[in-house]
Design an enzyme around this catalytic site. Sequence first.
Site, PDB file in Angstrom:
ATOM      1  N   GLU A 138       0.541  -1.105  -0.428  1.00 37.39           N
ATOM      2  CA  GLU A 138       0.047  -0.019  -0.114  1.00 37.39           C
ATOM      3  C   GLU A 138       1.101   1.490   0.044  1.00 37.39           C
ATOM      4  O   GLU A 138       1.989   0.677   0.020  1.00 37.39           O
ATOM      5  CB  GLU A 138      -0.461  -0.254   1.371  1.00 37.39           C
ATOM      6  CG  GLU A 138      -2.149  -0.844   1.125  1.00 37.39           C
ATOM      7  CD  GLU A 138      -3.012  -0.541   0.464  1.00 37.39           C
ATOM      8  OE1 GLU A 138      -3.565   0.451  -0.562  1.00 37.39           O
ATOM      9  OE2 GLU A 138      -4.124  -1.218   0.249  1.00 37.39           O
ATOM     10  N   GLU A 273     -17.162  -0.067 -10.301  1.00 37.29           N
ATOM     11  CA  GLU A 273     -16.727  -0.640 -10.002  1.00 37.29           C
ATOM     12  C   GLU A 273     -17.875  -1.408  -9.440  1.00 37.29           C
ATOM     13  O   GLU A 273     -17.102  -2.801  -8.090  1.00 37.29           O
ATOM     14  CB  GLU A 273     -15.546  -0.383  -9.099  1.00 37.29           C
ATOM     15  CG  GLU A 273     -16.096   0.957  -7.514  1.00 37.29           C
ATOM     16  CD  GLU A 273     -14.700   1.179  -7.365  1.00 37.29           C
ATOM     17  OE1 GLU A 273     -13.693   0.926  -6.928  1.00 37.29           O
ATOM     18  OE2 GLU A 273     -15.062   2.178  -6.364  1.00 37.29           O
ATOM     19  N   ASP A 392      -7.464  -4.123  -9.536  1.00 32.19           N
ATOM     20  CA  ASP A 392      -6.748  -3.775  -8.405  1.00 32.19           C
ATOM     21  C   ASP A 392      -5.704  -4.536  -7.580  1.00 32.19           C
ATOM     22  O   ASP A 392      -5.892  -5.238  -7.965  1.00 32.19           O
ATOM     23  CB  ASP A 392      -7.813  -2.984  -7.524  1.00 32.19           C
ATOM     24  CG  ASP A 392      -7.494  -2.145  -6.362  1.00 32.19           C
ATOM     25  OD1 ASP A 392      -6.534  -1.372  -5.999  1.00 32.19           O
ATOM     26  OD2 ASP A 392      -8.178  -1.855  -5.542  1.00 32.19           O
ATOM     27  N   GLU A 395      -0.498  -6.341  -4.263  1.00 30.56           N
ATOM     28  CA  GLU A 395       0.821  -5.951  -3.207  1.00 30.56           C
ATOM     29  C   GLU A 395       0.973  -6.928  -1.759  1.00 30.56           C
ATOM     30  O   GLU A 395       1.523  -6.064  -1.470  1.00 30.56           O
ATOM     31  CB  GLU A 395       1.043  -4.002  -2.665  1.00 30.56           C
ATOM     32  CG  GLU A 395       0.297  -3.154  -3.398  1.00 30.56           C
ATOM     33  CD  GLU A 395      -0.764  -2.842  -4.198  1.00 30.56           C
ATOM     34  OE1 GLU A 395      -1.020  -2.535  -5.311  1.00 30.56           O
ATOM     35  OE2 GLU A 395      -1.939  -4.268  -3.534  1.00 30.56           O
ATOM     36  N   ASP A 459      -4.081   5.283  -4.525  1.00 30.48           N
ATOM     37  CA  ASP A 459      -5.672   5.748  -4.119  1.00 30.48           C
ATOM     38  C   ASP A 459      -4.315   7.068  -3.444  1.00 30.48           C
ATOM     39  O   ASP A 459      -4.572   6.989  -2.158  1.00 30.48           O
ATOM     40  CB  ASP A 459      -5.884   4.700  -2.506  1.00 30.48           C
ATOM     41  CG  ASP A 459      -5.879   3.618  -3.399  1.00 30.48           C
ATOM     42  OD1 ASP A 459      -6.231   3.961  -4.990  1.00 30.48           O
ATOM     43  OD2 ASP A 459      -6.556   3.025  -2.552  1.00 30.48           O
ATOM     44  N   HIS A 524     -13.362   9.335 -10.018  1.00 31.85           N
ATOM     45  CA  HIS A 524     -13.697   8.222  -8.868  1.00 31.85           C
ATOM     46  C   HIS A 524     -14.841   8.869  -8.293  1.00 31.85           C
ATOM     47  O   HIS A 524     -14.165  10.530  -7.652  1.00 31.85           O
ATOM     48  CB  HIS A 524     -11.465   7.859  -8.257  1.00 31.85           C
ATOM     49  CG  HIS A 524     -12.458   6.330  -7.779  1.00 31.85           C
ATOM     50  ND1 HIS A 524     -13.368   6.174  -6.681  1.00 31.85           N
ATOM     51  CD2 HIS A 524     -11.664   5.320  -7.869  1.00 31.85           C
ATOM     52  CE1 HIS A 524     -13.542   5.046  -6.786  1.00 31.85           C
ATOM     53  NE2 HIS A 524     -11.996   4.163  -7.054  1.00 31.85           N
TER      54      HIS A 524
END
Length: 666
Positions: A138, A273, A392, A395, A459, A524
């Site tokens: 992140e 989404e 998405d 990670e 983000d 978004h």
Amino acid sequence: MLSLNFALEDDGFVLLLEDRVILRSTADKPAFQVARGDADVRMIRGNFSIGDTPQDHHSLSLARMDGADVVLSVQDGAQPLLRLRIAENRLEVRTVDTRFDRVWIDLAAQPGEHVWGGGEQMSYLDLSGRRFPIWTSEPGVGRDKSTELTRLVDEDCMGGGDYWWTNYPQPTFLTSSLMACHLDSSAYSVLDFTDATRHRIEVWQGDFALELYVAPDIRDLVGQLSTRFGRQPPLPDWAIGGAIVGLKEGEASFTRLERIVAAGAEVSGLWCEDWIGIRQTTFGRRLFWDWSWNAARYPDLPTRIADLATRGIRFLGYVNPYLANDGVQYQEALAAGYLALRQDSDAPYLVDFGEFDCGVVDFTNPAALDWFADRVIGQEMLDFGLSGWMADFGEYLPVDLRLHDGSDPMLMHNRWPVLWAEANAKAIASRGRTGDAVFFMRAGFSGVQAHCPLLWAGDQSVDFTRHDGINTVLTAALSAGLVGNAYSHSDVGGYTSLHGNVRTADLMMRWCELGAFSPVMRSHEGNRPDDNLQIDSSEALLAQFAAMSQVHAKLAPYVRHLSDEAVKTGLPVQRPLFLHYFEDALFSVQDQYLYGVDMLVAPIVEARSTGRNVILPGDAPWRHLWSGEDLAPGTHFVKAPYGRPPVFYRPDSPFAPLFASLETQA
């Protein structure tokens, strides 16, 4: 390709690439060190705390030739601890005693040398003077230990982050002396540029290679790296020909879309989404991670998708590589043996994603990757009618699970985004839609370029802050572009809204402008849509979004040219100024960019600003996009009311008539 070679000296040896000294190791100043590591890795929701306690740390001061290899030891008569071998432009490094799994290498640095790369870096384009751990995670919220927001998120889940945290790290760097170095390893590593006399690389692996590149100019060097990692296909016309509107309000999204279109917005896609349903958490409105149409939230979606298609509007969705353990697909994967397992049992490993748990589809199992590509993405998404999606995450691979191929999770963690990208690309290729259907990713590592057609910057917080706001989008695009990623874009409006941090109208207006001058413009609603302004929250915001979407659509022929150029040369669409004006004064400029060679964009990335200083490089005038006024090279203060961000173009550009037509567009 130029080849490396060793040259012994009285007190050590040098590594040469033609006549360039890549490293020099002497008895007094050894270039290599080794140790045995003892890693301490903790993860909470994709946020990592990583420590190490090295033992038996040795500087390797003695070098001798062993055939064509160089072997290094601590002193005369001691057993060799490291072996170096050359294969064309690769320096292969291997510890002789495999218990030594930490290696440090010092490459020679030139006086005043600047350094770029490191994957997608969010805070600094110029890496000089800092160290950058390479570990996908992140990106952090706030990413600045001096801020209250970062402190609060650190307290909650150690997720405040710091300047080096990124979804997409890559152990590749370029220098102003026109050399590039790539670490061919997926291990945890560190690029350390804190000492101006050397470039240190720390690797948590005992068997790896360094690849070295040189070029006569910076563009050629960027092109070489793009060739090395793989180039993206051209962006499809629909993705660059209008805005992709992100809405997640179920069936009400279509009513809102009609209002946005009626306001004059050029819309090429509707991105919902929440097409798979939602899950409300304390973080905000999350999605239900079972990747198929949720008919309760979108009752007549197949008909809606078909109707939109007749109007030239594509439908996009969302997917990630994890399966909620209360979903149907989780049970399918469990029954087929496609999930990663716990180390202490044959039970599936569950990852906490914040108030719900998920299984990890084990992409080291080829059958599992094929199942996800065909059964999930192919059947449930592409065959259903989707033309794109946010791919998405990627990670979160923990380091204490058991993988199908027996690989070490510490070495697989950074590779996971590449496997995730491969699954998406494979699904699209299986339906013959490469270059038409588009997925976009935030996670990455070396090699993701060959599979992922489009990055998005992750983000960002919904603000103008230095390390996590709108400005980080520019740094992300420029740094990633230098290591082979041609296309990048961002969430118009930002994403993360926590602890009372919400969007302002000022932020929304400026992010619409930035989106217009990005290869893909996509909005978004963020993680807390009900608390935040949206593109249709007021007449002023809606008018701004519509106007900027028109600008974006009108620029499509130019973006098509840039996309075709990227396929041919490997040059990114958004470029640092120094890519065409290689001057020391421009090496650290990260708040403006060249949009191809013919256009310069200097977005407003500070709150409540009505203008900014803009650097116009070169020795020929630049023309202001909105007024048509020509300005001489140099630094100028440029006024920037809403709808007219500082943008300039070359008057002699073959696209000058197109650019001039935008004067009346906004």
